[in-house]
Design a protein around this motif. Structure first.
Motif, PDB file in Angstrom:
ATOM      1  N   THR A 276       0.821  -1.214   0.000  1.00 48.55           N
ATOM      2  CA  THR A 276       0.000   0.000   0.000  1.00 48.55           C
ATOM      3  C   THR A 276       0.850   1.259   0.000  1.00 48.55           C
ATOM      4  OG1 THR A 276      -1.831  -1.115   1.121  1.00 48.55           O
ATOM      5  CG2 THR A 276      -1.759   1.272   1.300  1.00 48.55           C
ATOM      6  N   HIS A 279       2.666   1.859  -3.267  1.00 45.25           N
ATOM      7  CA  HIS A 279       1.765   2.286  -4.344  1.00 45.25           C
ATOM      8  C   HIS A 279       1.391   3.756  -4.206  1.00 45.25           C
ATOM      9  CE1 HIS A 279      -2.027   2.486  -6.713  1.00 45.25           C
ATOM     10  NE2 HIS A 279      -1.325   1.736  -7.524  1.00 45.25           N
ATOM     11  N   HIS A 334       5.798  -1.935  -8.794  1.00 44.24           N
ATOM     12  CA  HIS A 334       4.602  -2.371  -8.059  1.00 44.24           C
ATOM     13  C   HIS A 334       4.049  -3.665  -8.645  1.00 44.24           C
ATOM     14  CE1 HIS A 334       0.695  -2.345  -6.093  1.00 44.24           C
ATOM     15  NE2 HIS A 334       0.115  -2.358  -7.273  1.00 44.24           N
ATOM     16  N   LEU A 338       3.516  -7.477  -6.916  1.00 39.39           N
ATOM     17  CA  LEU A 338       2.334  -8.344  -6.969  1.00 39.39           C
ATOM     18  C   LEU A 338       2.723  -9.773  -7.361  1.00 39.39           C
ATOM     19  CD1 LEU A 338      -0.281  -6.028  -8.753  1.00 39.39           C
ATOM     20  CD2 LEU A 338      -0.012  -6.423  -6.301  1.00 39.39           C
ATOM     21  N   PHE A 374      -4.865  -5.543  -3.027  1.00 40.36           N
ATOM     22  CA  PHE A 374      -3.664  -5.781  -3.827  1.00 40.36           C
ATOM     23  C   PHE A 374      -3.325  -7.274  -3.849  1.00 40.36           C
ATOM     24  CE2 PHE A 374      -2.195  -1.224  -2.987  1.00 40.36           C
ATOM     25  CZ  PHE A 374      -2.503  -0.817  -4.278  1.00 40.36           C
ATOM     26  N   GLU A 377      -5.612  -8.893  -6.215  1.00 38.11           N
ATOM     27  CA  GLU A 377      -5.183  -8.503  -7.567  1.00 38.11           C
ATOM     28  C   GLU A 377      -3.968  -9.329  -7.997  1.00 38.11           C
ATOM     29  OE1 GLU A 377      -3.312  -4.602  -9.870  1.00 38.11           O
ATOM     30  OE2 GLU A 377      -4.392  -4.318  -7.971  1.00 38.11           O
TER      31      GLU A 377
END
Length: 473
Positions: A276, A279, A334, A338, A374, A377
């Protein structure tokens, strides 16, 4: 001459006295404004009727169950339990989940404690410890205020060449040992190590931590190899961005990544991604002033917003002026985060949801829901994402071992929602009820906690506490 010296002396005394009085008044008024968090009703026994349980011990739902809470703990879960003397809570059609844990936060005031509860967070690990956090922990443990379970790291231990008012520079290995013993005695729950620790300093700190029976939470040091951190008594390593920066050296090195992930899985050391806060860099670059007008920015502590958040904003907007591709690079990293989180989860790494809320523009309470999104995702199922904020922390930290699942003999830290979070994980952001140590907080109380934290006026109270932390670390 003596007359003038005497006048100067009295002037200094008067100034110090007035300053002390002003500090006392500011802190008193701040405490008075947060009195709404004071616990009035200490009852912690009741019966929840006909609720659907998200146990998190397994990927399933237990439909239409009764849950008996006694003295703050879950004692019985069964269909159709009748107890005429118990207070009943109607859970019909609702879903009961474990409270969430945010395992990397920076708490600035009491308002945030209520805000975290309003967003379903019932456990916090504070990662920049200051004296006021120890006092905060004592008040929470004495059940004086409504707050999540609160665990705080020590001041950040770093090497003598790593400067910054937020860091405690260790002079030498002997000094490192002294500080570990000092922080354990003062009541900090773990020792935070930081980016500039040389290996001999780090070795001394680890050795003393073992002797003091206190764990380390490591912001990776760039003075040692990344693999160095896979060792006792480190319980968790922070920030996926540091895997990219240090372990992979900004390369897409699949072999090195595989080895690093295997080390995590083998050692059972937790990893806190904090996607977080990273980002937020992309958001600053993309939105610029539009970010500052977003409604949830009003929930950030005003002193940190004016100082720390503004510093981040200035840094990245000015970088964008001479480096037009910086936004593209940050977003690409980022996306790499992920992919790493997905690989770590698939390998059985104990991921610990953490947001770095309280830093930059990561908003307390709101951040955990961004973090979980996230993870989904990245490819984690809702159940896998929720494990990072419920079950997994209880497997890493003994102090959380009685949290993280909805089972008999567990602490009643619970969240009740309208919808099934295994289907709609976003429902956890707006709970119908939060239960903390068996104490019920209904929707009206949670709304009040949020409202009181919005655009609060405690700039100077925060500055005073921060100054104390800087001076007495």
């Amino acid at each position: 001459m003596k007359k003038w010296l005497k006048r100067i002396g009295w002037g200094l005394v008067s100034t110090l006295l007035l300053t002390a009085i002003a500090i006392v008044i500011v802190l008193y008024l701040d405490k008075k404004r947060t009195s709404y968090l004071g616990i009035q009703d200490t009852s912690n026994s009741f019966l929840i009727k006909n609720v659907n349980i998200v146990p998190m011990a397994a990927d399933t739902i237990l439909y239409r169950q009764d849950v008996l809470v006694e003295n703050g703990f879950i004692s019985v879960i069964t269909p159709e339990l009748s107890l005429g003397t118990s207070k009943n809570v109607d859970g019909t059609g609702k879903f009961l989940s474990p409270g969430l844990a945010d395992m990397h936060v920076h708490v600035w005031d009491d308002y945030e404690l209520g805000l975290y509860l309003a967003k379903g967070v019932t456990s916090l690990r504070n990662m920049w410890g200051m004296p006021f956090h120890l006092r905060m922990k004592e008040r929470i443990n004495r059940n004086e205020i409504y707050a999540p379970l609160f665990f705080t790291a020590s001041p950040k231990l770093t090497g003598p060449d790593d400067e910054g008012i937020d860091k405690k520079q260790v002079k030498d290995p002997k000094d490192g040992r002294r500080l570990v013993a000092k922080y354990k005695e003062q009541g900090y729950d773990c020792i935070k190590t930081y980016a500039g620790l040389p290996e001999d300093f780090f070795n001394a700190i680890k050795s003393e931590a073992v002797a003091q029976n206190i764990s380390l939470a490591a912001h990776p040091s760039f003075e040692v190899p990344y693999d160095y951190h896979f060792s006792t008594p480190i319980k968790a390593i922070e920030h996926t961005e540091d895997i990219v920066q240090q372990a992979l050296k900004f390369q897409d090195n699949s072999l090195k990544l595989k080895i690093t992930i295997e080390k995590y899985a083998q050692t059972k050391i937790g990893h806190t991604p904090t996607l977080t806060v990273f980002h937020k860099i992309s958001e600053i670059i993309e939105k610029e002033t539009c970010l500052l007008s977003e409604d949830k920015i009003g929930y950030i502590n005003p002193a940190f917003l004016a100082i720390g958040s503004q510093e981040d904003y200035n840094r990245w907007t000015s970088t964008k002026e001479y480096d037009s591709l910086v936004g593209e690079r940050i977003l690409k990293q980022h996306q790499q985060h992920l992919k790493i989180v997905k690989k770590m989860n698939d390998a059985g790494v104990l991921l610990l949801a953490g947001t770095d809320s309280g830093i930059s523009y990561a908003v307390p309470g709101f951040g955990i829901h961004e973090e979980l999104k996230f993870y989904t995702e990245a490819g984690l199922s809702n159940f896998e994402a929720l494990k990072t904020a419920t079950l997994n922390p209880s497997l890493v930290y003994q102090s959380l071992s009685r949290t993280g699942t909805v089972e008999a003999n567990k602490l009643a830290n619970l969240v009740m929602t309208k919808e099934n979070p295994l289907v709609n994980i976003g429902t956890l952001e707006n709970p119908e009820m939060v239960i903390i140590k068996g104490q019920l907080l209904d929707k009206d109380q949670l709304k009040k906690f949020s409202q009181k934290a919005y655009h609060r006026s405690n700039y100077w109270a925060t500055i005073i506490r921060l100054a104390e932390g800087v001076l007495f670390k």
